[in-house]
Enzyme design. Structure first.
Site, PDB file in Angstrom:
ATOM      1  N   SER A 138       0.875  -1.043  -0.001  1.00 29.51           N
ATOM      2  CA  SER A 138      -0.136  -0.049   0.045  1.00 29.51           C
ATOM      3  C   SER A 138       0.833   1.307   0.037  1.00 29.51           C
ATOM      4  O   SER A 138       2.164   1.121   0.739  1.00 29.51           O
ATOM      5  CB  SER A 138      -0.964   0.125   1.243  1.00 29.51           C
ATOM      6  OG  SER A 138      -1.527   1.346   1.475  1.00 29.51           O
ATOM      7  N   TYR A 151      -2.123  -1.386  10.289  1.00 26.67           N
ATOM      8  CA  TYR A 151      -2.150  -1.479   8.428  1.00 26.67           C
ATOM      9  C   TYR A 151      -0.891  -0.974   8.110  1.00 26.67           C
ATOM     10  O   TYR A 151      -0.195  -1.782   7.223  1.00 26.67           O
ATOM     11  CB  TYR A 151      -3.323  -1.011   8.193  1.00 26.67           C
ATOM     12  CG  TYR A 151      -3.406  -1.032   6.762  1.00 26.67           C
ATOM     13  CD1 TYR A 151      -4.138  -2.224   6.231  1.00 26.67           C
ATOM     14  CD2 TYR A 151      -2.942  -0.174   5.793  1.00 26.67           C
ATOM     15  CE1 TYR A 151      -4.286  -2.393   4.870  1.00 26.67           C
ATOM     16  CE2 TYR A 151      -3.093  -0.100   4.430  1.00 26.67           C
ATOM     17  CZ  TYR A 151      -3.881  -1.042   4.019  1.00 26.67           C
ATOM     18  OH  TYR A 151      -4.055  -1.148   2.685  1.00 26.67           O
TER      19      TYR A 151
HETATM   20  N1  LIG Z   1      -8.624   0.014  -1.792  1.00 28.01           N
HETATM   21  C1  LIG Z   1      -7.533   0.711  -1.433  1.00 28.01           C
HETATM   22  O1  LIG Z   1      -7.656   1.645  -1.385  1.00 28.01           O
HETATM   23  C2  LIG Z   1      -6.168  -0.186  -1.293  1.00 28.01           C
HETATM   24  C3  LIG Z   1      -5.156   0.625  -1.220  1.00 28.01           C
HETATM   25  C4  LIG Z   1      -3.906   0.460  -0.962  1.00 28.01           C
HETATM   26  C5  LIG Z   1      -3.785  -1.259  -0.748  1.00 28.01           C
HETATM   27  N2  LIG Z   1      -4.805  -1.805  -0.772  1.00 28.01           N
HETATM   28  C6  LIG Z   1      -4.771  -3.243  -0.521  1.00 28.01           C
HETATM   29  O2  LIG Z   1      -5.282  -3.961  -1.666  1.00 28.01           O
HETATM   30  C7  LIG Z   1      -5.998  -5.381  -1.219  1.00 28.01           C
HETATM   31  C8  LIG Z   1      -7.468  -5.220  -1.564  1.00 28.01           C
HETATM   32  O3  LIG Z   1      -8.132  -4.374  -0.898  1.00 28.01           O
HETATM   33  P1  LIG Z   1      -9.591  -3.905  -1.210  1.00 28.01           P
HETATM   34  O4  LIG Z   1      -9.681  -2.648  -1.220  1.00 28.01           O
HETATM   35  O5  LIG Z   1      -9.972  -4.690  -2.428  1.00 28.01           O
HETATM   36  O6  LIG Z   1     -10.258  -4.789   0.110  1.00 28.01           O
HETATM   37  P2  LIG Z   1     -11.846  -5.404   0.311  1.00 28.01           P
HETATM   38  O7  LIG Z   1     -11.894  -5.247   1.793  1.00 28.01           O
HETATM   39  O8  LIG Z   1     -12.543  -4.725  -0.729  1.00 28.01           O
HETATM   40  O9  LIG Z   1     -11.469  -6.813  -0.164  1.00 28.01           O
HETATM   41  C9  LIG Z   1     -10.663  -7.709   0.736  1.00 28.01           C
HETATM   42  C10 LIG Z   1     -11.041  -9.213   0.381  1.00 28.01           C
HETATM   43  O10 LIG Z   1      -9.955  -9.855   1.527  1.00 28.01           O
HETATM   44  C11 LIG Z   1     -10.803 -10.809   2.133  1.00 28.01           C
HETATM   45  N3  LIG Z   1     -10.287 -11.180   3.537  1.00 28.01           N
HETATM   46  C12 LIG Z   1     -10.089 -10.638   4.532  1.00 28.01           C
HETATM   47  N4  LIG Z   1      -9.453 -10.946   5.507  1.00 28.01           N
HETATM   48  C13 LIG Z   1      -9.229 -12.333   4.964  1.00 28.01           C
HETATM   49  C14 LIG Z   1      -8.507 -13.341   5.488  1.00 28.01           C
HETATM   50  N5  LIG Z   1      -8.240 -13.620   6.951  1.00 28.01           N
HETATM   51  N6  LIG Z   1      -8.304 -14.617   4.865  1.00 28.01           N
HETATM   52  C15 LIG Z   1      -8.864 -14.531   3.440  1.00 28.01           C
HETATM   53  N7  LIG Z   1      -9.480 -13.484   2.936  1.00 28.01           N
HETATM   54  C16 LIG Z   1      -9.701 -12.366   3.639  1.00 28.01           C
HETATM   55  C17 LIG Z   1     -12.197 -10.302   2.137  1.00 28.01           C
HETATM   56  O11 LIG Z   1     -13.230 -11.340   2.573  1.00 28.01           O
HETATM   57  C18 LIG Z   1     -12.478  -9.587   1.098  1.00 28.01           C
HETATM   58  O12 LIG Z   1     -12.919 -10.502   0.060  1.00 28.01           O
HETATM   59  C19 LIG Z   1      -5.620  -5.266   0.382  1.00 28.01           C
HETATM   60  O13 LIG Z   1      -4.268  -6.106   0.515  1.00 28.01           O
HETATM   61  C20 LIG Z   1      -5.520  -3.729   0.662  1.00 28.01           C
HETATM   62  O14 LIG Z   1      -4.725  -3.630   1.825  1.00 28.01           O
HETATM   63  C21 LIG Z   1      -6.258  -1.404  -1.158  1.00 28.01           C
END
Ligand SMILES: NC(=O)c1ccc[n+]([C@@H]2O[C@H](COP(=O)([O-])OP(=O)(O)OC[C@H]3O[C@@H](n4cnc5c(N)ncnc54)[C@H](O)[C@@H]3O)[C@@H](O)[C@H]2O)c1
Length: 245
Positions: A138, A151
């Protein structure tokens, strides 16, 4: 079809960025396995995109991860591509961060990534198979974004793990890279207070607009492909130029 016949597993693929990554790898010809703690969501997403399989797996649970890789080993031998995307994306001010919250976030976002890397790369090496590991970090590790202390610490750990594993696994033909997205309009973000930050973040971006899961998925697909064969230990920032590192 640059990933034709490759076997790829994406964690957290029931929704958001993980789902977009899985769909993009399917489009590139890979046999894609979706793993998510939300088993029903992973099943539904796999059916819609034509993925090879879906598993209900909590990446923070060592037994669940062992069972997942037993199934992977039995059916495919080993993965070609592992995408560690699953994470909890919290919004919690520092004054409310207690040990239980800290342990939960580190347990899923960092230890879960470790467990997946451990099992996947052991199988890759046993099969003598070249491999790709792509960890979703991230850009908060650069920005020090508020309301996310545990985080941000976990994601910085993921970056360190990426660099260390790249060194140790390079001689075995396994590359390990990380992608650091900026604010992305994922399902999780849309349903959280993070959604209110888009206007502010857009001011900081060199390219204007809202980040979409597909922006991240396209870069992951490149890192999974042979085109990225001479890259390892890198952190690729995908945030419309918000951070220039
Ligand atoms: N959305 C953003 O702005 C953003 C920015 C930087 C990084 N990220 C990273 O991108 C990735 C996805 O983020 P997102 O926004 O799509 O999240 P999201 O919350 O929409 O989806 C996350 C998914 O991970 C699953 N999950 C959560 N805990 C879990 C576990 N213990 N075991 C298996 N699955 C699990 C959830 O059920 C969900 O389907 C993450 O690593 C997040 O940190 C997101």
């Amino acid at each position: 079809m640059r990933l034709k016949d490759r076997v790829a597993l994406v964690t957290g693929a029931a929704q958001g960025i993980g789902r977009a990554i899985a769909a993009r790898l399917v489009a590139d010809g890979a046999q894609v396995i979706l793993a998510d703690v939300n088993a029903a969501g992973a099943e539904a997403a796999a059916g819609e995109m034509g993925a090879a399989a879906a598993f209900g797996t909590d990446i923070a649970d060592p037994q669940a991860v062992a069972a997942l890789f037993e199934a992977v080993g039995a059916r495919w031998g080993a993965l070609d591509v592992l995408v560690n995307n699953a994470a909890i994306v919290p919004f919690i001010p520092w004054d409310e961060v207690d040990l239980a919250h800290w342990n939960r976030i580190i347990g899923v976002n960092l230890t879960g990534t470790f467990l997946m890397c451990r099992a996947a790369t052991d199988q890759m090496r046993a099969r003598g198979r070249a491999g790709r590991v792509i960890n979703i970090a991230s850009n908060t590790v650069f920005a020090g974004t508020p309301n996310m202390a545990a985080y941000v610490a976990a994601k910085a750990g993921v970056v360190g793990l990426t660099r260390a594993l790249a060194t140790e696994l390079g001689p075995h033909g396994i590359t390990v890279n990380a992608v650091s997205p900026g604010l992305i309009e994922s399902d999780g973000v849309k349903a959280s207070p993070h959604a209110q930050a888009f206007e502010f973040v857009e001011m900081l971006q060199a390219i204007k607009g809202r980040g979409q899961p597909e922006h991240v998925a396209d870069v992951v697909a490149f890192l999974a492909s042979d085109d990225a064969r001479w890259m390892t230990g890198q952190l690729v920032n995908v945030d419309a130029g918000m951070i220039r590192h």
